[in-house]
Design a protein around this motif. Structure first.
Motif, PDB file in Angstrom:
ATOM      1  N   VAL A  54       0.865  -1.183   0.000  1.00  9.45           N
ATOM      2  CA  VAL A  54       0.000   0.000   0.000  1.00  9.45           C
ATOM      3  C   VAL A  54       0.900   1.230   0.000  1.00  9.45           C
ATOM      4  CG1 VAL A  54      -1.523   1.373   1.457  1.00  9.45           C
ATOM      5  CG2 VAL A  54      -1.992  -1.045   1.146  1.00  9.45           C
ATOM      6  N   VAL A  55       0.566   2.211  -0.828  1.00 16.51           N
ATOM      7  CA  VAL A  55       1.343   3.451  -0.887  1.00 16.51           C
ATOM      8  C   VAL A  55       0.400   4.642  -0.782  1.00 16.51           C
ATOM      9  CG1 VAL A  55       2.790   4.924  -2.349  1.00 16.51           C
ATOM     10  CG2 VAL A  55       3.218   2.463  -2.261  1.00 16.51           C
ATOM     11  N   SER A  56       0.738   5.577   0.086  1.00 15.32           N
ATOM     12  CA  SER A  56       0.020   6.853   0.128  1.00 15.32           C
ATOM     13  C   SER A  56       0.969   7.940  -0.368  1.00 15.32           C
ATOM     14  CB  SER A  56      -0.471   7.171   1.544  1.00 15.32           C
ATOM     15  OG  SER A  56       0.615   7.314   2.442  1.00 15.32           O
ATOM     16  N   VAL A  57       0.428   8.866  -1.149  1.00 14.25           N
ATOM     17  CA  VAL A  57       1.284   9.856  -1.806  1.00 14.25           C
ATOM     18  C   VAL A  57       0.574  11.201  -1.863  1.00 14.25           C
ATOM     19  CG1 VAL A  57       0.401   9.209  -4.098  1.00 14.25           C
ATOM     20  CG2 VAL A  57       2.643  10.311  -3.911  1.00 14.25           C
ATOM     21  N   ARG A  58       1.351  12.262  -1.767  1.00 14.08           N
ATOM     22  CA  ARG A  58       0.780  13.598  -1.947  1.00 14.08           C
ATOM     23  C   ARG A  58       0.704  13.944  -3.430  1.00 14.08           C
ATOM     24  NH1 ARG A  58       2.198  18.792  -2.927  1.00 14.08           N
ATOM     25  NH2 ARG A  58       4.398  18.252  -3.144  1.00 14.08           N
ATOM     26  N   ARG A  59       1.830  13.680  -4.164  1.00 19.77           N
ATOM     27  CA  ARG A  59       1.817  14.005  -5.575  1.00 19.77           C
ATOM     28  C   ARG A  59       2.687  13.042  -6.389  1.00 19.77           C
ATOM     29  NH1 ARG A  59       0.080  18.386  -8.254  1.00 19.77           N
ATOM     30  NH2 ARG A  59      -0.175  19.520  -6.308  1.00 19.77           N
ATOM     31  N   ALA A  60       4.012  13.066  -6.191  1.00 19.96           N
ATOM     32  CA  ALA A  60       4.922  12.305  -7.047  1.00 19.96           C
ATOM     33  C   ALA A  60       5.674  11.242  -6.253  1.00 19.96           C
ATOM     34  CB  ALA A  60       5.925  13.246  -7.723  1.00 19.96           C
ATOM     35  N   GLY A  61       6.161  10.212  -6.956  1.00 17.02           N
ATOM     36  CA  GLY A  61       7.003   9.193  -6.340  1.00 17.02           C
ATOM     37  C   GLY A  61       6.290   7.916  -5.969  1.00 17.02           C
ATOM     38  N   ALA A  62       5.001   7.822  -6.256  1.00 14.52           N
ATOM     39  CA  ALA A  62       4.232   6.649  -5.837  1.00 14.52           C
ATOM     40  C   ALA A  62       4.710   5.378  -6.521  1.00 14.52           C
ATOM     41  CB  ALA A  62       2.748   6.862  -6.120  1.00 14.52           C
ATOM     42  N   VAL A  63       4.993   5.448  -7.811  1.00 17.15           N
ATOM     43  CA  VAL A  63       5.373   4.245  -8.558  1.00 17.15           C
ATOM     44  C   VAL A  63       6.714   3.715  -8.076  1.00 17.15           C
ATOM     45  CG1 VAL A  63       5.965   3.343 -10.834  1.00 17.15           C
ATOM     46  CG2 VAL A  63       3.998   4.840 -10.575  1.00 17.15           C
ATOM     47  N   HIS A  64       7.672   4.610  -7.860  1.00 11.77           N
ATOM     48  CA  HIS A  64       8.986   4.160  -7.378  1.00 11.77           C
ATOM     49  C   HIS A  64       8.879   3.547  -5.987  1.00 11.77           C
ATOM     50  CE1 HIS A  64      13.362   4.074  -7.116  1.00 11.77           C
ATOM     51  NE2 HIS A  64      13.226   4.501  -5.870  1.00 11.77           N
ATOM     52  N   THR A  65       8.071   4.170  -5.137  1.00  8.35           N
ATOM     53  CA  THR A  65       7.871   3.634  -3.784  1.00  8.35           C
ATOM     54  C   THR A  65       7.219   2.258  -3.841  1.00  8.35           C
ATOM     55  OG1 THR A  65       7.649   5.875  -2.917  1.00  8.35           O
ATOM     56  CG2 THR A  65       6.782   4.096  -1.551  1.00  8.35           C
ATOM     57  N   LEU A  66       6.215   2.115  -4.693  1.00  8.69           N
ATOM     58  CA  LEU A  66       5.562   0.821  -4.860  1.00  8.69           C
ATOM     59  C   LEU A  66       6.554  -0.220  -5.371  1.00  8.69           C
ATOM     60  CD1 LEU A  66       2.965  -0.810  -4.719  1.00  8.69           C
ATOM     61  CD2 LEU A  66       2.400   0.007  -7.023  1.00  8.69           C
TER      62      LEU A  66
END
Length: 201
Positions: free
Chosen positions: A123-135
């Protein structure tokens, strides 16, 4: 009894990451699956030192004794499913989650793959950018460990605590992940344990 353990890498125990994780867990619980949510973010966790002692000892433990990582490893090994959750910090997972991934992953490999063929998700929570890399970082741990991931894990968008509850698509995605994971776990339970290498089926 089927059990799934989730790890919250956010230092906010009741923040957006936790809210998303709980959406997944609620769907699992509807199917009679026992769940547990472990708070990792905000804890004092040391990073991996690449000392390789886990490969020498092969005792299913990290040699660093003074934090919660060995407790987390034991919970992972005893569960049927594992969920990792993190907010985006500088386009990646939190420091605590990264330390858990590195150390638990090394211990798993040192002991013949402790988490192989478990169900896994993230599960990833994001404000704007970086979600895909975090996932990607979370998925790498699951896939390198030989776990089975039932579909693409959820990403929820929100800035302030609670904002993710306004992301209807993210919430639906999280619920779908829980449903898919429950389905996968039921199939895995019916299939039974995988025969060890060298033995006939």
């Amino acid at each position: 009894m089927t059990k799934v353990v989730a790890f919250n890498g956010s230092p906010r125990p009741e923040g957006n990451t936790s809210l998303l994780i709980r959406q997944v867990l609620q769907e699992l619980e509807k199917e009679g699956i026992t769940t547990e949510l472990v708070q990792v973010g905000g804890k004092k966790i040391r990073g991996c030192t690449a000392c390789m002692k886990c490969f020498e000892n092969r005792d299913k433990r990290c040699v660093i004794p003074d934090d919660i990582v060995n407790e987390c490893i034991a919970k992972m090994a005893a569960s049927d499913g594992i969920i990792l959750g993190s907010p985006v910090y500088f386009m990646d997972v939190t420091a605590e989650m990264k330390a858990l991934i590195d150390r638990a992953g090394f211990v798993s490999m040192a002991n013949g793959g402790l988490f192989r063929r478990k169900a896994g998700s993230a599960v990833v929570s994001v404000r704007r950018a970086g979600a895909v890399h975090t996932l990607d970082s979370l998925l790498h741990f699951l896939l390198i460990g030989g776990m089975v991931v039932p579909g693409l894990p959820p990403i929820g968008v929100g800035k302030n605590i609670g904002d993710v509850t306004n992301d209807e698509e993210g919430l639906a995605w999280a619920r779908d992940t829980g449903t898919n994971m429950a389905w996968l776990l039921s199939l895995m339970k019916k299939a039974g344990p995988v025969p060890k290498k060298g033995k006939k089926c």
